[in-house]
Design an enzyme around this catalytic site. Structure first.
Site, PDB file in Angstrom:
ATOM      1  N   LYS A  64       0.813  -1.226   0.000  1.00  0.00           N
ATOM      2  CA  LYS A  64       0.000   0.000   0.000  1.00  0.00           C
ATOM      3  C   LYS A  64       0.845   1.274   0.000  1.00  0.00           C
ATOM      4  O   LYS A  64       0.467   2.269  -0.620  1.00  0.00           O
ATOM      5  CB  LYS A  64      -0.967  -0.001   1.188  1.00  0.00           C
ATOM      6  CG  LYS A  64      -2.055  -1.053   1.072  1.00  0.00           C
ATOM      7  CD  LYS A  64      -3.045  -0.958   2.224  1.00  0.00           C
ATOM      8  CE  LYS A  64      -4.098  -2.050   2.122  1.00  0.00           C
ATOM      9  NZ  LYS A  64      -5.123  -1.929   3.177  1.00  0.00           N
ATOM     10  N   GLY A 129      -0.812   1.688   9.043  1.00  0.00           N
ATOM     11  CA  GLY A 129      -1.584   2.064   7.867  1.00  0.00           C
ATOM     12  C   GLY A 129      -3.072   1.845   8.010  1.00  0.00           C
ATOM     13  O   GLY A 129      -3.871   2.630   7.491  1.00  0.00           O
TER      14      GLY A 129
END
Length: 274
Positions: A64, A129
């Site tokens: 990501k 995250g």
């Protein structure tokens, strides 16, 4: 036929191909969607090659942050999150990055579970995250207070400061957390190892506090077992978040919002038989 995928490593366990196949069947959209095992040492090159023909992709661990650096433009929520879980090839060939994780969690909580955040006291566990991605949408619901707690307190404090312009958000270490809270969301991966963050029992008010684990499994996660034992009003897992973030990505790609409830029901049934 338009091609989409999910990038990850490992990726064999991914439910995204099933979810998007069900969305496509439901909406009548003509597309193919598969799982792509991206190499750990060359995600950018692998992704670029896919997008020579591909129209869009989801991104899961551990890519990501790399996807965030790869794209040509970012949505505001992806910029805030510092991570990208949805890639869109624009008409001119450039790549746009978005992050649907927060929208997915918020919709699962509010639309599917009927949980209100406005005026509530909310505790987010973890500062990685997963938590970064939900801060903007959560603060948009105007909770009375949003506290980020993390094993490394400095990381939680720094993260809170990055989002302080959006509302009442603070950070601290696990030992400093004082309850009770209306909602506790576990954004750590502790449940995967059968662990629970070290929290005081006072964080849960029996019969009132709702607890949500972003992880999911056939059986209740370690965090949700811990919460239930302490009298949490409800315990929820992250399967609904998975489906809702996928529905948001599907909408970004196709301009059609699929109905998530029947897909979530299918996944629940499938999970129960594993």
């Amino acid at each position: 036929m338009d091609r989409y995928c999910v990038f990850g490593n490992p990726i064999g366990h991914s439910k995204s191909p099933l979810i998007h196949r069900l969305f496509a069947e439901q909406t009548g959209e003509a597309l193919v969607y598969d799982a792509q095992l991206a190499p750990l040492d060359d995600f950018p090159g692998f992704a670029r090659r896919f997008f020579e023909q591909g129209k869009g992709a989801n991104v899961t661990v551990p890519f990501k942050e790399e996807a965030y650096r790869l794209v040509d433009e970012l949505s505001e929520r992806a910029t805030r999150a510092g991570a990208v879980n949805t890639l869109i090839r624009l008409a001119d060939g450039r790549l746009r990055g978005d992050n649907t994780d927060g929208a997915g969690l918020l919709r699962d909580l509010t639309a599917n579970a009927g949980v209100e955040l406005r005026g509530k006291r909310v505790l987010l566990l973890g500062a990685g995250g997963a938590v970064r991605g939900v801060l903007e949408p959560f603060l948009g619901e105007c909770p009375a207070e949003l506290l980020i707690a993390n094993r490394t307190a400095r990381k939680a404090v720094d993260l809170a400061e990055r989002f302080a312009d959006l509302g009442a958000v603070h950070g601290c270490g696990f030992a400093e957390v004082e309850g009770p809270f209306d909602l506790i969301v576990n954004g750590t991966s502790a449940s995967l190892a059968g662990d629970v963050p070290p929290l005081a029992q006072s964080v849960i008010e029996p019969g009132r506090t709702v607890c949500y684990d972003m992880m999911y499994a056939k059986e209740p996660t370690a965090f949700n077992r811990w919460a239930a034992e302490r009298g949490a009003a409800r315990t929820l897992d992250g399967l609904g978040m998975l489906v809702e973030q996928a529905a948001e990505a599907f909408f970004l790609w196709r301009g059609v919002r699929p109905a998530s409830a029947p897909v979530l029901e299918t996944l629940r049934r499938q999970l129960a038989t594993v």
